[in-house]
Design an enzyme around this catalytic site. Structure first.
Site, short mmCIF file in Angstrom:
data_model
loop_
_atom_site.label_atom_id
_atom_site.label_comp_id
_atom_site.label_asym_id
_atom_site.label_seq_id
_atom_site.Cartn_x
_atom_site.Cartn_y
_atom_site.Cartn_z
N ARG A 192 0.78 -1.24 0.00
CA ARG A 192 0.00 0.00 0.00
C ARG A 192 0.82 1.30 0.00
O ARG A 192 0.25 2.36 0.20
CB ARG A 192 -0.90 0.03 1.24
N ASP B 85 -9.64 2.58 11.24
CA ASP B 85 -8.51 3.21 11.95
C ASP B 85 -8.97 4.30 12.90
O ASP B 85 -8.25 4.66 13.82
CB ASP B 85 -7.58 3.90 10.93
N LYS C 283 -13.66 10.72 4.39
CA LYS C 283 -13.03 9.48 4.88
C LYS C 283 -13.93 8.74 5.86
O LYS C 283 -15.10 8.54 5.61
CB LYS C 283 -11.64 9.81 5.47
N GLU C 284 -13.37 8.36 7.03
CA GLU C 284 -14.14 7.48 7.92
C GLU C 284 -15.34 8.17 8.55
O GLU C 284 -16.17 7.51 9.17
CB GLU C 284 -13.22 6.93 9.02
N HIS D 3 -14.04 0.51 0.57
CA HIS D 3 -13.66 -0.86 0.98
C HIS D 3 -14.83 -1.64 1.61
O HIS D 3 -15.05 -2.80 1.25
CB HIS D 3 -12.46 -0.70 1.93
N GLN E 102 -10.18 5.08 -2.40
CA GLN E 102 -10.42 4.74 -1.01
C GLN E 102 -11.77 5.28 -0.53
O GLN E 102 -12.50 4.62 0.17
CB GLN E 102 -9.30 5.29 -0.12
N THR F 106 -6.07 0.40 -2.24
CA THR F 106 -7.14 0.37 -1.25
C THR F 106 -7.78 -1.02 -1.29
O THR F 106 -7.90 -1.63 -2.35
CB THR F 106 -8.22 1.45 -1.54
C1 NOJ Z 1 -6.92 2.64 5.39
C2 NOJ Z 1 -6.10 1.57 6.05
O1 NOJ Z 1 -5.04 1.19 5.19
C3 NOJ Z 1 -6.95 0.36 6.37
O2 NOJ Z 1 -6.18 -0.56 7.09
C4 NOJ Z 1 -8.17 0.73 7.16
O3 NOJ Z 1 -8.94 -0.44 7.34
C5 NOJ Z 1 -8.97 1.80 6.45
N1 NOJ Z 1 -8.10 2.93 6.17
C6 NOJ Z 1 -10.17 2.27 7.28
O4 NOJ Z 1 -9.80 3.02 8.37
#
Ligand code: NOJ
Length: 788
Positions: free
Chosen positions: A332, A491, A633-634, A641, A687, A706
């Protein structure tokens, strides 16, 4: 708005408007040497480790975009006009010059038409070599002979990213160059034995080894003084910024085509000379390219599909597989986002990547699985981010380069971190990956192989797997749900001593997979223990995590539930609701409602949001997710993913229309004509895509590396098309839109070429799974009629 199109015949993406909003990249290289290259030939080359073995330099997140790169310039010596074959860096007026970029499987071609000259530059890394070929052709389409010059140019890196970007006293003054017999050698003198070269198969008219001599001061790659003057200055120097610049002056008649080959590689002057000789004939260059194409043909041939969805076909037959392979080969840390500051293997990412492309790359998946087994501690947790070489007894330990001014290097033993840095999900992913590897390859003997633990001792593969499951069985909180520890898959959900619903569901899945493996290998005596463990997880999950309409996401350390109907923010989460179903734990009404909640609260036209509504107030008990801006993002973006997890969940419940609607919403190829919103390349999953709580809803970011790729491929092939390996054969269990009449698949399974045809005369979404034993596969023709 579109900037290009898919050429499925050639398995290329063709960019016919080069002024795309962000860099659209491709990956060259299929082994350890690689290049990340943009549609404008910007990017960098590395060998082995993109952090500590950078060949060419890159100025990340720079202005202008993607500089420097692997550039070829042309100059008309009649009037001094010059241009680059890729639109940038010279950037000619697009009304006067036309440009095309073709990104293919491990190669990129830049083409330009300007003032009756057609030129193309093809970049690729031959199989088995540590060099990049720049295959340039120039054709005179005009009525008169022309006197031209061609220049190849790249900027060398100071090799180790940290010292390439800071503290130049220990790099710049210890890097030198020399030129002999048509080869430029860049010597990173400070780092013994570290040389790179730039050469050509033609005899150059001129050269420059010093960057600032070629570019000139107060200039950029857009207007290098060497090209402007048409004469290079034969510069070399010890202790400066080095480059590779070689030129050739030539005359070209009307209708004539000339070919020039540059080679950029790892090694010293002698290595450069050897490579120059090796590729001195054009047939050697063509052969190397043909070998690369054959390598990819063999990979893509492992599965080719023909369905009523052209976009699904485009993704599965070429781009999604290619992206997934790129992840498993390069891990990655080499992109325009990850530019070298981190290296090694991320435990969870690698374990998931290795599960998804076993049919096309069993060797690399096996290698990754072994590296992860060695990165497991004897207590059953994985090292979150680690360098696999450190734990590989077959790799001789070399003392890493130590600069006099850099921080002391940690001892390998210090890489074994403790519980406080452990991510609760990391190792759980490895258990199903190993099962998948065995199902696809039939290599049961692998389970008895012994590997060391990162902190000492050794065990068989099966013993490693048991340790992983036992670790999660012990690491539970007050409610019996797995502890969140530093983070789970997310994360940014940092529950520490709080509890993670996701991890308990993953634990359930991993135990279930392991029991299947025990059954297959006749280890009945171990089964009751794991059945008991599984039942305990199920009870805890159903008791603690069901909220009435969906499953919660977790419980904080102070006992607060996250992701409940009473929450105003972070009310519904994708990870827990998809995994409740994917794991097989949720059944009946709970399973259906969990998927319905995903559809109702998280689904949108650009994909499925990770959580909704996003968080607006920092809450450190939940984690960093609450400190990310809303919709990014999160925190409430469409995190790609986990999207395929929802496709799997829908498919498991027989909801083929829904699974396909979910699939389509994220599908990059379907966004080809909406680049004004998406911005990023339509041939790679990103991502994340900005969510509806952000002003740039629909904008995709962080392409290529990703887990979205592997999971999208795995979910679409195994659960929508439903073609899954089993220990003793193959299962065909499609879950498709009711409108489909059927589909066809060519698949290679354990060396057998299969043609699978599925018909759906009753227009249902899912029929009964059909199992083909290994003996049934002998005829090669599998025909399935979907029946209720
Ligand atoms: C990117 C990270 O590489 C991955 O390990 C993680 O699961 C995702 N971000 C979500 O936080």
């Amino acid at each position: 708005m579109r900037y290009g199109y898919f050429d499925n015949e050639r398995k290329e993406y063709v960019i016919d408007r080069p002024d795309v909003p962000v860099s659209w990249t491709n990956y060259l290289g299929t082994e350890d040497t690689g290049t990340v290259i943009s549609h404008n030939a910007g990017g960098y080359m590395f060998s082995g480790d993109p952090e500590t073995h950078r060949v060419t330099r890159f100025r990340p997140n720079g202005v202008p975009l993607d500089r420097p790169g692997h550039y070829v310039y042309l100059r008309d010596n009649a009037d001094g006009d010059y241009w680059s074959i890729s639109w940038q860096p010279v950037g000619k007026d697009l009304s006067k010059a036309s440009y095309i970029t073709r990104h293919g499987l491990s190669y990129s071609v830049f083409e330009c038409d300007y003032r009756d000259i057609h030129a193309s530059q093809k970049l690729f890394i031959p199989r088995g070599r540590k060099c990049e070929i720049w295959d340039v052709t120039v054709k005179n389409n005009g009525p008169a002979a022309r006197k031209l010059s061609v220049f190849g140019y790249c900027e060398f890196s100071f090799n180790i990213i940290e010292i390439d970007n800071q503290n130049f006293q220990m790099s710049m003054y210890c890097s030198g160059s020399r030129y002999a017999d048509g080869v430029i050698e860049c010597d990173n003198f400070y780092n013994p034995g570290m040389y790179h070269y730039f050469t050509s198969t033609f005899e150059p008219s001129g050269y420059d080894c010093v960057r600032d001599s070629f570019i000139g001061v107060y200039r950029t790659e857009s207007n290098p003084v060497g090209v402007e003057k048409g004469v290079l200055s034969s510069s070399t120097e010890l202790g400066n910024n080095q480059c590779g610049a070689l030129s050739c002056d030539f005359t070209i008649s009307p209708g004539e085509t000339k070919r020039f080959v540059f080679i950029l590689g790892v090694g010293d002057l002698m290595a450069g000379k050897a490579e120059k000789k090796l590729f001195s004939s054009m047939s050697a260059v063509d052969k190397a390219f043909d070998e690369l194409c054959a390598y990819w043909k063999a990979k893509t041939d492992t599965m080719q599909v023909k369905t009523p969805s052209a976009d699904l076909d485009t993704m599965l037959n070429t781009w999604n597989l290619y992206q997934s392979e790129t992840n498993v080969v390069f891990s990655r840390f080499a992109s325009f986002i990850e530019v070298g500051g981190r290296t090694g293997l991320g435990y969870r990412d690698t374990a998931q990547d290795a599960m998804c492309v076993v049919p096309s790359n069993p060797g690399q998946c096996r290698k990754r699985i072994i590296q992860l087994l060695r990165g497991l501690t004897s207590s059953g947790y994985g090292l979150h981010l680690f360098s696999p070489e450190v734990f590989d007894p077959d790799i001789p330990k070399v003392e890493p380069f130590k600069s006099p001014t850099v921080k002391p290097m940690p001892e390998p033993s210090s890489m074994v971190h403790g519980l406080k840095d452990t991510c609760s999900d990391d190792a759980l992913w490895l258990v199903p990956s190993i099962c998948e590897f065995v199902r696809e390859t039939g290599d049961v003997a692998f389970l008895d192989r012994k590997f060391g633990y990162a902190d000492g001792g050794e065990g068989t593969v099966l013993e490693h797997m048991e340790k992983i499951l036992e670790f999660s069985a012990k690491q539970v909180g007050k409610s019996g749900i797995c502890l969140g520890l530093r983070a789970d898959w997310n994360d940014c959900i940092n529950l520490g001593g709080g509890e993670s619903a996701l991890v308990s569901f993953l634990h359930y899945w991993a135990i279930d997979e392991f029991i299947g493996l025990l059954e297959h290998t006749g280890r009945q005596d171990r089964i009751p223990h794991f059945e008991e463990m599984k039942a305990k997880v199920r009870q805890a999950c159903e008791r603690e995590l069901w909220d009435g309409e969906w499953y919660i996401r977790g419980i904080t350390k102070s006992g607060r539930k996250i992701g409940t109907s009473a929450d105003e923010e972070g009310k519904v989460h994708l990870e827990s609701n998809s995994w409740a179903v994917c794991s097989g734990l949720a059944q009946g009404e709970h399973a259906r409602k969990a998927v319905e909640a995903i559809d109702k609260y998280l689904y949108g036209e650009w994909g499925i949001h990770l959580n909704a509504p996003s968080y607006s107030k920092p809450d450190d008990e939940i984690g960093f997710v609450t400190r990310v801006y809303r919709g990014i993002k999160e925190n409430g973006a469409i995190f790609s993913h986990p999207n395929p997890w929802a496709w799997v969940a829908a498919a498991k419940l027989g909801m083929g229309d829904l699974a396909m609607r979910f699939y389509n919403s994220l599908c990059p190829a379907r966004q080809n004509d909406r680049i004004e919103v998406r911005q990023s390349e339509p041939y790679a999953y990103c991502q994340f895509v900005m969510g509806r709580d952000h002003t740039a809803y629909g904008r995709a970011r962080h392409p290529w590396l990703t887990g979205s790729a592997g999971w999208a491929y795995f979910a679409a092939t195994h659960y929508i098309l439903g073609i899954r390996p089993d220990y003793d054969g193959l299962v065909v269990d499609p879950c498709i839109p009711a409108s489909w009449d059927g589909f066809e698949v060519d698949r290679i399974f354990r060396g057998k070429k299969l043609h699978i045809s599925v018909s759906n005369p009753e227009h249902i979404q899912k029929g009964k799974p059909v199992f083909f034993s290994t003996a049934d596969l002998d005829s090669g023709e599998l025909s399935v009629v979907m029946k209720p």
